[in-house]
Design an enzyme around this catalytic site. Structure first.
Site, PDB file in Angstrom:
ATOM      1  N   SER A 100       0.825  -1.197   0.000  1.00  0.00           N
ATOM      2  CA  SER A 100       0.000   0.000   0.000  1.00  0.00           C
ATOM      3  C   SER A 100       0.872   1.265   0.000  1.00  0.00           C
ATOM      4  CB  SER A 100      -0.950  -0.037   1.200  1.00  0.00           C
ATOM      5  OG  SER A 100      -1.976   0.925   1.087  1.00  0.00           O
ATOM      6  N   ASP A 219     -10.370  -3.875  -4.226  1.00  0.00           N
ATOM      7  CA  ASP A 219      -9.726  -2.821  -3.430  1.00  0.00           C
ATOM      8  C   ASP A 219     -10.626  -1.586  -3.357  1.00  0.00           C
ATOM      9  OD1 ASP A 219      -7.941  -1.075  -2.179  1.00  0.00           O
ATOM     10  OD2 ASP A 219      -6.214  -1.896  -3.250  1.00  0.00           O
ATOM     11  N   HIS A 275      -8.327  -5.014  -0.249  1.00  0.00           N
ATOM     12  CA  HIS A 275      -7.018  -4.380  -0.121  1.00  0.00           C
ATOM     13  C   HIS A 275      -6.046  -5.234   0.706  1.00  0.00           C
ATOM     14  CE1 HIS A 275      -4.307  -0.960  -0.121  1.00  0.00           C
ATOM     15  NE2 HIS A 275      -4.212  -1.004   1.191  1.00  0.00           N
TER      16      HIS A 275
END
Length: 312
Positions: A100, A219, A275
């Site tokens: 991320s 996501d 995610h």
């Protein structure tokens, strides 16, 4: 007898060199609201080491979770640079796995770190490479309340840029003028500012042996999720989404991504899940090979659901 001993010596040297090639170390750079001391991040690094047989290190920046929110990314990248230069294990080169927001620190290491050891392979998990069009709210707790109030403020003001890490890659497509003038991290990282494009950043990024860009189909944190593949909205509008090949960053070759793609060194991977929700099977398939011997650059890209080849 002498020939036999010589043969054994050569075999030993060969095996030793082979072992060195397998054991290139790697670092993990965690995302926002995380810390290396947390079980999840420590376990992830250990899983990668167990599967790959390579030594791995979760590289912490500052105090972890708090600084991941409130330390500007330029400072985070600067700290990470100094740390990797001090790690004797990395002196001959290393691989990176970014998670991320940690991917933007990873790219800072690749592009900005003067005198740092070389980065061979870079695996990006849900990286906001082209920016995000909205910042997810932090959640509950005192520090999250502060972060949420900052998010609601003028995101491109000097104060917010200096005190809220995600502001450094928030990219409002309908406010590109202010983004290019006031955002203090992503425009520099992506060589987006006309007249200020740095050829050294481009050369360093283009020197990667392999770049693996992993996007998560469900996501909702990286918006748009296509940013994980360097896709984004066109300037001035929130649609339609541009693929990486349609962006000016790619077509005008601002950061060296185009030659990496053209030579087959970029792997565009799409996996099921929300995610950073990645199965061990997908980790073994898409991440681990790039922490071992360098795989062929001809490895195909395909969608896990359809098994069809992917084209960004």
């Amino acid at each position: 007898m002498e020939k036999k001993r010589f043969g054994l010596a050569v075999a030993f040297v060969f095996l030793a060199l082979a072992q060195v090639s397998v054991s290139v170390p790697f670092i993990v750079l965690h995302g926002i609201a995380a810390a290396c001391s947390e079980g999840k991040e420590a376990n992830f690094t250990q899983i990668l080491s167990n599967f790959s047989g390579s030594p791995g290190f979760c590289l912490e920046v500052g105090n972890g979770e708090l600084d991941s929110w409130f330390m500007p990314l330029a400072k985070q990248a600067e700290i990470a640079c100094e740390k990797v230069k001090q790690m004797k294990e990395l002196r001959q080169g290393y691989n990176i796995v970014g998670r991320s927001q940690g991917n933007l620190v990873a790219r800072g290491l690749i592009e900005f770190c003067d005198g740092g050891p070389p980065v061979h392979n870079y695996v990006s998990l849900a990286g906001p490479h082209a920016g995000i069009s909205s910042v997810p709210m932090c959640g509950s707790g005192l520090w999250c309340e502060i972060a949420d109030e900052l998010i609601k403020s003028d995101i491109y003001s000097d104060f917010i840029q200096d005190h809220l890490a995600p502001s450094g890659y928030l990219k409002i497509p309908t406010d590109m003028k202010k983004y290019l003038e006031s955002s203090k991290y992503l425009p520099k990282l992506n060589n987006e500012i006309p007249g200020q494009r740095n050829s050294t950043y481009k050369e360093r990024f283009a020197s990667l042996h392999n770049l693996v860009l992993i996007m998560f189909e469900d996501d909702k944190v990286i918006v748009p999720k296509d940013s994980s593949w360097f896709g984004f909205y066109p300037d001035g509008d929130f649609g339609p989404l541009l693929t990486v090949r349609e962006t000016k960053l790619f077509k005008e070759d601002w950061i060296g991504l185009k030659p990496l793609v053209d030579t087959g060194k970029v792997k565009f991977v799409s996996v099921d899940g929300a995610h950073l929700r990645m199965s061990n099977a997908d980790i073994v398939k898409y991440v681990v090979p790039y922490l071992q011997n360098q795989p062929s650059s001809e490895q195909k890209r395909f969608n896990r659901k359809t098994k069809e080849p992917l084209r960004p």
